[in-house]
Write a protein that holds these residues in place. Sequence first.
Motif, PDB file in Angstrom:
ATOM      1  N   VAL A 287       8.840 -13.395  -3.454  1.00 57.01           N
ATOM      2  CA  VAL A 287       7.514 -12.833  -3.678  1.00 57.01           C
ATOM      3  C   VAL A 287       7.635 -11.494  -4.393  1.00 57.01           C
ATOM      4  O   VAL A 287       8.710 -10.892  -4.440  1.00 57.01           O
ATOM      5  N   LYS A 288       6.508 -11.063  -4.914  1.00 54.41           N
ATOM      6  CA  LYS A 288       6.437  -9.757  -5.565  1.00 54.41           C
ATOM      7  C   LYS A 288       5.278  -8.991  -4.940  1.00 54.41           C
ATOM      8  O   LYS A 288       4.182  -9.540  -4.785  1.00 54.41           O
ATOM      9  N   PHE A 289       5.529  -7.746  -4.557  1.00 58.84           N
ATOM     10  CA  PHE A 289       4.447  -6.906  -4.068  1.00 58.84           C
ATOM     11  C   PHE A 289       3.757  -6.260  -5.256  1.00 58.84           C
ATOM     12  O   PHE A 289       4.396  -5.852  -6.216  1.00 58.84           O
ATOM     13  N   LEU A 290       2.431  -6.150  -5.161  1.00 64.23           N
ATOM     14  CA  LEU A 290       1.617  -5.580  -6.244  1.00 64.23           C
ATOM     15  C   LEU A 290       0.864  -4.354  -5.724  1.00 64.23           C
ATOM     16  O   LEU A 290       0.762  -4.127  -4.523  1.00 64.23           O
ATOM     17  N   GLY A 291       0.318  -3.602  -6.645  1.00 59.29           N
ATOM     18  CA  GLY A 291      -0.481  -2.438  -6.278  1.00 59.29           C
ATOM     19  C   GLY A 291       0.343  -1.400  -5.545  1.00 59.29           C
ATOM     20  O   GLY A 291       1.501  -1.164  -5.867  1.00 59.29           O
ATOM     21  N   LYS A 292      -0.256  -0.802  -4.530  1.00 62.23           N
ATOM     22  CA  LYS A 292       0.431   0.256  -3.780  1.00 62.23           C
ATOM     23  C   LYS A 292       1.634  -0.257  -2.998  1.00 62.23           C
ATOM     24  O   LYS A 292       2.483   0.533  -2.592  1.00 62.23           O
ATOM     25  N   CYS A 293       1.726  -1.561  -2.786  1.00 61.65           N
ATOM     26  CA  CYS A 293       2.874  -2.126  -2.055  1.00 61.65           C
ATOM     27  C   CYS A 293       4.128  -2.160  -2.921  1.00 61.65           C
ATOM     28  O   CYS A 293       5.235  -2.165  -2.394  1.00 61.65           O
ATOM     29  N   ASN A 294       3.948  -2.198  -4.228  1.00 61.44           N
ATOM     30  CA  ASN A 294       5.084  -2.225  -5.139  1.00 61.44           C
ATOM     31  C   ASN A 294       5.774  -0.859  -5.104  1.00 61.44           C
ATOM     32  O   ASN A 294       5.199   0.143  -5.506  1.00 61.44           O
ATOM     33  N   GLY A 295       6.999  -0.835  -4.596  1.00 55.04           N
ATOM     34  CA  GLY A 295       7.737   0.418  -4.508  1.00 55.04           C
ATOM     35  C   GLY A 295       7.469   1.223  -3.260  1.00 55.04           C
ATOM     36  O   GLY A 295       7.998   2.328  -3.095  1.00 55.04           O
ATOM     37  N   CYS A 296       6.651   0.710  -2.367  1.00 56.93           N
ATOM     38  CA  CYS A 296       6.336   1.411  -1.116  1.00 56.93           C
ATOM     39  C   CYS A 296       7.605   1.521  -0.266  1.00 56.93           C
ATOM     40  O   CYS A 296       8.401   0.587  -0.202  1.00 56.93           O
ATOM     41  N   PRO A 297       7.806   2.645   0.416  1.00 59.46           N
ATOM     42  CA  PRO A 297       8.990   2.795   1.262  1.00 59.46           C
ATOM     43  C   PRO A 297       9.028   1.812   2.441  1.00 59.46           C
ATOM     44  O   PRO A 297      10.081   1.571   3.014  1.00 59.46           O
ATOM     45  N   TYR A 298       7.882   1.239   2.794  1.00 59.48           N
ATOM     46  CA  TYR A 298       7.815   0.271   3.889  1.00 59.48           C
ATOM     47  C   TYR A 298       7.852  -1.176   3.402  1.00 59.48           C
ATOM     48  O   TYR A 298       7.649  -2.094   4.195  1.00 59.48           O
ATOM     49  N   ALA A 299       8.119  -1.392   2.126  1.00 59.45           N
ATOM     50  CA  ALA A 299       8.082  -2.736   1.547  1.00 59.45           C
ATOM     51  C   ALA A 299       9.046  -3.691   2.246  1.00 59.45           C
ATOM     52  O   ALA A 299       8.682  -4.834   2.554  1.00 59.45           O
ATOM     53  N   THR A 300      10.256  -3.260   2.514  1.00 59.11           N
ATOM     54  CA  THR A 300      11.241  -4.138   3.164  1.00 59.11           C
ATOM     55  C   THR A 300      10.797  -4.503   4.573  1.00 59.11           C
ATOM     56  O   THR A 300      10.895  -5.660   4.991  1.00 59.11           O
ATOM     57  N   LYS A 301      10.274  -3.536   5.299  1.00 58.51           N
ATOM     58  CA  LYS A 301       9.783  -3.792   6.653  1.00 58.51           C
ATOM     59  C   LYS A 301       8.598  -4.767   6.624  1.00 58.51           C
ATOM     60  O   LYS A 301       8.532  -5.706   7.418  1.00 58.51           O
ATOM     61  N   THR A 302       7.674  -4.559   5.701  1.00 57.54           N
ATOM     62  CA  THR A 302       6.522  -5.449   5.558  1.00 57.54           C
ATOM     63  C   THR A 302       6.985  -6.851   5.186  1.00 57.54           C
ATOM     64  O   THR A 302       6.473  -7.844   5.712  1.00 57.54           O
TER      65      THR A 302
END
Length: 167
Positions: A130-145
């Motif tokens: 998957v790819k995170f978009l918007g504010k989720c892209n590059g968010c420090p919590y992305a891996t946890k999410t």
Amino acid sequence: MMIELQKLSNTQNLIFFSTPLPIVGCYLHKDSSSHPIIENLEQTSLAKTLLLTSDFLYIESVSDKELDDLTSIAFAEIDEYPLSSPQNIASSENIEQKIILLLNTIVAPFLKKDGGDIKFEAYQNNTVFVKFLGKCNGCPYATKTLKEKVEKNLIRYIPEIRKAELV
């Protein structure tokens, strides 16, 4: 059993069950080995898309005029389904379509609250990309999410999935 209804759009509803149905995986109305609830809703010709999991039923009607009728029939089908019946193993067909529906109904609303979104990229070797978009892209919590929201939900509803990764 208590049922909670969440309206997603003029043609889409999510119906949550207070007591999980005794099924494993999820059933899509285009699976060749469907679940009785899905089969009965399909026969009405009111449904465009149906996805059944142990915790919820996603329904999309062919038009906004049919949604209330389809929802009423779905309530009746759920109410009549015996909670003590043996577990069924969901078909492994249409996995990508199931993944997309689960991402759109379970994960995306959670991410959109914070200005983010998610996009399905691929499914290979029991792994969802998957790819995170918007504010989720590059968010420090992305891996946890990814691990706690995306991967856990996908594994829970689609037994073939073993992990999720970002691209």
